[in-house]
Write a protein that holds these residues in place. Sequence first.
Motif, PDB file in Angstrom:
ATOM      1  N   GLU A 217     -13.935   2.136   5.461  1.00 31.25           N
ATOM      2  CA  GLU A 217     -13.870   2.242   6.917  1.00 31.25           C
ATOM      3  C   GLU A 217     -13.555   3.668   7.345  1.00 31.25           C
ATOM      4  OE1 GLU A 217     -12.294  -0.942   9.881  1.00 31.25           O
ATOM      5  OE2 GLU A 217     -10.570   0.325   9.368  1.00 31.25           O
TER       6      GLU A 217
ATOM      7  N   GLU B  18      -0.093  -0.700  11.044  1.00 36.70           N
ATOM      8  CA  GLU B  18      -1.384  -1.282  10.681  1.00 36.70           C
ATOM      9  C   GLU B  18      -1.280  -2.281   9.529  1.00 36.70           C
ATOM     10  OE1 GLU B  18      -2.948   3.130  11.785  1.00 36.70           O
ATOM     11  OE2 GLU B  18      -3.487   2.327   9.813  1.00 36.70           O
TER      12      GLU B  18
ATOM     13  N   GLN C  17      -2.705   1.633   1.852  1.00 34.62           N
ATOM     14  CA  GLN C  17      -4.035   1.815   2.427  1.00 34.62           C
ATOM     15  C   GLN C  17      -4.923   2.667   1.535  1.00 34.62           C
ATOM     16  OE1 GLN C  17      -2.902   3.375   6.310  1.00 34.62           O
ATOM     17  NE2 GLN C  17      -3.371   1.416   7.285  1.00 34.62           N
TER      18      GLN C  17
ATOM     19  N   TYR D 242     -10.299  -0.031   3.139  1.00 32.73           N
ATOM     20  CA  TYR D 242      -9.760   1.027   4.009  1.00 32.73           C
ATOM     21  C   TYR D 242     -10.535   2.324   3.808  1.00 32.73           C
ATOM     22  CZ  TYR D 242      -6.622   4.730   5.606  1.00 32.73           C
ATOM     23  OH  TYR D 242      -6.108   5.850   6.209  1.00 32.73           O
TER      24      TYR D 242
ATOM     25  N   VAL E 195     -10.472  -3.233   9.440  1.00 38.13           N
ATOM     26  CA  VAL E 195      -9.460  -3.112   8.397  1.00 38.13           C
ATOM     27  C   VAL E 195      -8.107  -2.720   8.982  1.00 38.13           C
ATOM     28  CG1 VAL E 195      -8.816  -1.927   6.262  1.00 38.13           C
ATOM     29  CG2 VAL E 195     -11.204  -2.541   6.681  1.00 38.13           C
ATOM     30  N   VAL E 196      -8.042  -1.638   9.747  1.00 36.88           N
ATOM     31  CA  VAL E 196      -6.753  -1.149  10.232  1.00 36.88           C
ATOM     32  C   VAL E 196      -6.354  -1.756  11.571  1.00 36.88           C
ATOM     33  CG1 VAL E 196      -6.881   1.019   8.969  1.00 36.88           C
ATOM     34  CG2 VAL E 196      -7.823   0.901  11.278  1.00 36.88           C
TER      35      VAL E 196
ATOM     36  N   GLN F 124       0.422   4.253  10.329  1.00 34.82           N
ATOM     37  CA  GLN F 124       0.086   3.448   9.151  1.00 34.82           C
ATOM     38  C   GLN F 124       0.981   2.210   9.037  1.00 34.82           C
ATOM     39  OE1 GLN F 124       0.589   6.835   9.279  1.00 34.82           O
ATOM     40  NE2 GLN F 124      -0.157   7.800   7.393  1.00 34.82           N
TER      41      GLN F 124
ATOM     42  N   ASP G   7      -6.753   0.772  -1.059  1.00 35.35           N
ATOM     43  CA  ASP G   7      -7.588  -0.331  -0.596  1.00 35.35           C
ATOM     44  C   ASP G   7      -9.023   0.168  -0.416  1.00 35.35           C
ATOM     45  OD1 ASP G   7      -8.848  -2.429   0.634  1.00 35.35           O
ATOM     46  OD2 ASP G   7      -7.493  -2.546   2.354  1.00 35.35           O
TER      47      ASP G   7
END
Length: 332
Positions: free
Chosen positions: A170, A266, A161, A167, A48-49, A263, A164
């Motif tokens: 994860e 990402e 994020q 996110y 994800v990131v 962040q 999400d």
Amino acid sequence: MELPDRTAAACVRAAVTAPSMHNTQPWLFRLGTDRIEIVTDPRRALAVVDPDGRAMHLSLGAAVCNLRLALAGAGWTSRLEGPGLVLLGPRREPSDGVQVLASAIGHRRTNRGPYTAAPVGDDVLDALRVAAAGPDVRLTVLDPVRRSAVLALTQAADDRQRGDPAYRCELARWTDADGNRRDGVTARTFGPRAATAALPLRDFGLTLPLVERTAARFEQQPLLVVLHSRRDTPAAWAAAGRALQRVLLTATVHGLATQPMTQALEVPDFRRYLEDPDGRWHPQMILRVGHAQPAPAGPRRDIRDMVLREPDQRPLPRSTAFPRTTLAGAGR
């Protein structure tokens, strides 16, 4: 000349104190009689990131930097071929500068606590720039205008994020409340809750709301630095990771605290705003830098779990060949 098992173990242990996103420790090691190779472990990827593996390659470069410094501190020269293949050279007495950086490996931390208002001297900032400097890497200290822009982008990325579900899932995989795991970010290293919305820091307790954390006031005007590379390829990411680790160790030598604030890097929609207008320099890391109380060390995996057992590679040494050293225990 062959690297003794005990020296190889200490140097690998130094390598794995390098930082990695969510403390995934995404490394595997191949040990040879005259070489140590570090490769990334795709099983520890963050889909994800970090879908393109950029942050993973940064951590690879940081581990290589630690490995070569530890070798040099033990009196071994080395050369690097490709992103992660370190070939041993002749023995040589380490310089004072190498010894200082090598001794800082076990003391580097990611510090998620509040930083004080004490200024960072220009001479120290110059030392950080020099530590990063290379033909294709540079470190920039943000002025107030650019700092405000980066903080705004970071806040926007953090908000996206948090909303999400992928996110959050994860993040939950790599955070822990009880501290029994040897990777990831455990509750003791989350850092305190912000008493005010001062900084857009990643909330590692986002999926663990029942974890009790103290509240603290964070600085309103943090010192931020950005590491850029001239290219945006896996090789460039690894080179930026080596430069990043030199910056982190230099900051440690000068008694500074550091924390990634990534962040905005990402989320592709936001990362492109951090590139130079001409597109020649690509942002690889945003660091918060300052003075703070000491931070606890993050957990680390057993290095025997990271050494590849391949028929044509050096056998995995017995546990007695992997002594605990002062290089163990630090890291993100």
